[in-house]
Motif scaffolding. Sequence first.
Motif, PDB file in Angstrom:
ATOM      1  N   PHE A  71      -6.287 -32.527  25.050  1.00 45.45           N
ATOM      2  CA  PHE A  71      -6.917 -33.398  26.040  1.00 45.45           C
ATOM      3  C   PHE A  71      -6.208 -33.105  27.366  1.00 45.45           C
ATOM      4  O   PHE A  71      -5.112 -33.621  27.618  1.00 45.45           O
ATOM      5  N   GLU A  72      -6.820 -32.250  28.184  1.00 49.05           N
ATOM      6  CA  GLU A  72      -6.148 -31.748  29.382  1.00 49.05           C
ATOM      7  C   GLU A  72      -6.740 -32.358  30.651  1.00 49.05           C
ATOM      8  O   GLU A  72      -7.920 -32.155  30.953  1.00 49.05           O
ATOM      9  N   PRO A  73      -5.916 -33.121  31.413  1.00 51.96           N
ATOM     10  CA  PRO A  73      -6.413 -33.737  32.648  1.00 51.96           C
ATOM     11  C   PRO A  73      -6.530 -32.711  33.771  1.00 51.96           C
ATOM     12  O   PRO A  73      -5.687 -31.831  33.923  1.00 51.96           O
ATOM     13  N   THR A  74      -7.610 -32.804  34.541  1.00 53.35           N
ATOM     14  CA  THR A  74      -7.799 -31.979  35.731  1.00 53.35           C
ATOM     15  C   THR A  74      -8.105 -32.906  36.895  1.00 53.35           C
ATOM     16  O   THR A  74      -8.201 -34.134  36.726  1.00 53.35           O
ATOM     17  N   GLU A  75      -8.300 -32.336  38.059  1.00 55.25           N
ATOM     18  CA  GLU A  75      -8.593 -33.143  39.249  1.00 55.25           C
ATOM     19  C   GLU A  75      -9.918 -33.886  39.114  1.00 55.25           C
ATOM     20  O   GLU A  75     -10.084 -34.986  39.631  1.00 55.25           O
ATOM     21  N   SER A  76     -10.855 -33.303  38.350  1.00 56.35           N
ATOM     22  CA  SER A  76     -12.193 -33.890  38.251  1.00 56.35           C
ATOM     23  C   SER A  76     -12.496 -34.587  36.926  1.00 56.35           C
ATOM     24  O   SER A  76     -13.532 -35.231  36.787  1.00 56.35           O
ATOM     25  N   GLY A  77     -11.623 -34.471  35.938  1.00 54.72           N
ATOM     26  CA  GLY A  77     -11.905 -35.108  34.663  1.00 54.72           C
ATOM     27  C   GLY A  77     -10.933 -34.709  33.559  1.00 54.72           C
ATOM     28  O   GLY A  77      -9.827 -34.229  33.826  1.00 54.72           O
ATOM     29  N   LEU A  78     -11.361 -34.921  32.311  1.00 54.52           N
ATOM     30  CA  LEU A  78     -10.537 -34.626  31.143  1.00 54.52           C
ATOM     31  C   LEU A  78     -11.241 -33.567  30.296  1.00 54.52           C
ATOM     32  O   LEU A  78     -12.356 -33.795  29.814  1.00 54.52           O
ATOM     33  N   VAL A  79     -10.589 -32.420  30.122  1.00 51.38           N
ATOM     34  CA  VAL A  79     -11.180 -31.322  29.352  1.00 51.38           C
ATOM     35  C   VAL A  79     -10.683 -31.396  27.909  1.00 51.38           C
ATOM     36  O   VAL A  79      -9.472 -31.520  27.669  1.00 51.38           O
ATOM     37  N   ILE A  80     -11.596 -31.322  26.960  1.00 50.01           N
ATOM     38  CA  ILE A  80     -11.228 -31.348  25.533  1.00 50.01           C
ATOM     39  C   ILE A  80     -11.416 -29.952  24.972  1.00 50.01           C
ATOM     40  O   ILE A  80     -12.471 -29.318  25.149  1.00 50.01           O
ATOM     41  N   LYS A  81     -10.378 -29.466  24.304  1.00 53.48           N
ATOM     42  CA  LYS A  81     -10.407 -28.120  23.726  1.00 53.48           C
ATOM     43  C   LYS A  81      -9.960 -28.181  22.270  1.00 53.48           C
ATOM     44  O   LYS A  81      -9.104 -28.992  21.917  1.00 53.48           O
ATOM     45  N   TYR A  82     -10.530 -27.308  21.442  1.00 53.99           N
ATOM     46  CA  TYR A  82     -10.080 -27.124  20.067  1.00 53.99           C
ATOM     47  C   TYR A  82      -9.387 -25.768  19.974  1.00 53.99           C
ATOM     48  O   TYR A  82      -9.847 -24.795  20.569  1.00 53.99           O
ATOM     49  N   ARG A  83      -8.290 -25.731  19.216  1.00 52.87           N
ATOM     50  CA  ARG A  83      -7.706 -24.427  18.883  1.00 52.87           C
ATOM     51  C   ARG A  83      -8.299 -23.983  17.551  1.00 52.87           C
ATOM     52  O   ARG A  83      -7.990 -24.549  16.501  1.00 52.87           O
ATOM     53  N   LEU A  84      -9.173 -22.997  17.630  1.00 53.81           N
ATOM     54  CA  LEU A  84      -9.863 -22.480  16.450  1.00 53.81           C
ATOM     55  C   LEU A  84      -9.312 -21.105  16.102  1.00 53.81           C
ATOM     56  O   LEU A  84      -9.387 -20.183  16.918  1.00 53.81           O
TER      57      LEU A  84
END
Length: 373
Positions: free
Chosen positions: A26-39
Amino acid sequence: MSQDAVSLVNGYLLGALEAGASDVHFEPTESGLVIKYRLDGVLKNIDKLPKLLSDNVISRLKVLGNLLTYRNDIPQEGRIEVNHSQNVLDERLAVFPTIHGQRAVVRIFYQHKNLVELEQLGFSENVLNILTKIAFKNQGILLLTGPAGSGKSTTLAALLRYILKNFPGKSIVSLEDPVEIRIDGVTQVQITPYGEMTFPTALRSLLRQDPQVLMIGEIRDAETAKIAIEAALTGHFLMSTMHSSTPAAGFLRLLEMGIEPYQITSSVTAILNQRLVRRLCEKCKKKISDLSFEAVGCDSCLGTGYKGRALISEIVELDSNLRKAIALRHDLEQLETILKDKGHTNMLADGRRLVEQGITSADELNRVCGIIE
């Protein structure tokens, strides 16, 4: 806390389990929160939430991990109670403050029932034979090297089970941070990161508990390395992990930690180096020659072209030439030359057999081995 945050977090965590993700970012950026999976070892963007939902989502994660929701200025770690999957052993949460808000990562520990025995892990016949021979030893050190997420804990657990199976009466103790895989018949001790019982403290005390086999989660510092070497020289068999890119670099790492050359040559039995490469998706891989396939991408593999992972490895046993070189404190290039001259099968060569079998691609092998073409 809004109901949206609760359902969103639940959805992302359940989605991660369905996809077989090892981590959820769950990575915060200036414009929002990016959700990533490590696959299969590679991060993939899954979703992006608006800024106004970021704090609520992180707060929900903190609640699940029993962390302090009102402290946004310090790193925190916790574990999330697992009650929605029989295949998941544990979920660990780490939260860290950044300039755009709090960053959270959930690491998921799976129970792989098909990766229990040493023979199931996918080692080449040569490496497997050497490992089983080493497991019969009564003293010495076997070191495993490789980056985080390269399967070292799974290999150590399989080795412990192999020893238990062949020597059921042996006294076996492990020191881990954290205990990832529970093994019946092994006395497992969890080292807390900020507690008084550190790896060196626990290891010193355990040597008075009459253990025959010791597994140390990681040799992180010179103090732990020195105690481990002393234990191996006094009739104990040890297994552990350490950070180094190759077996040759592992020997030099011990020298850098202040271990005397004669202690290394007398105690270290072998160094195993391993990595995980992504398996080509069986539903969409494309044949490009008699001996190779390439990744394509489909719904089954979420468009990555890969699904699952396979093991590649190399192992170096100490022989007379290596012992002489270590005693003379030879550099990395000289040690690598000695290995090459004796016909050592390195990890890239081991990986080529998987390319030829259509299990992985040449691009993936080069990526994992750090080769740029």
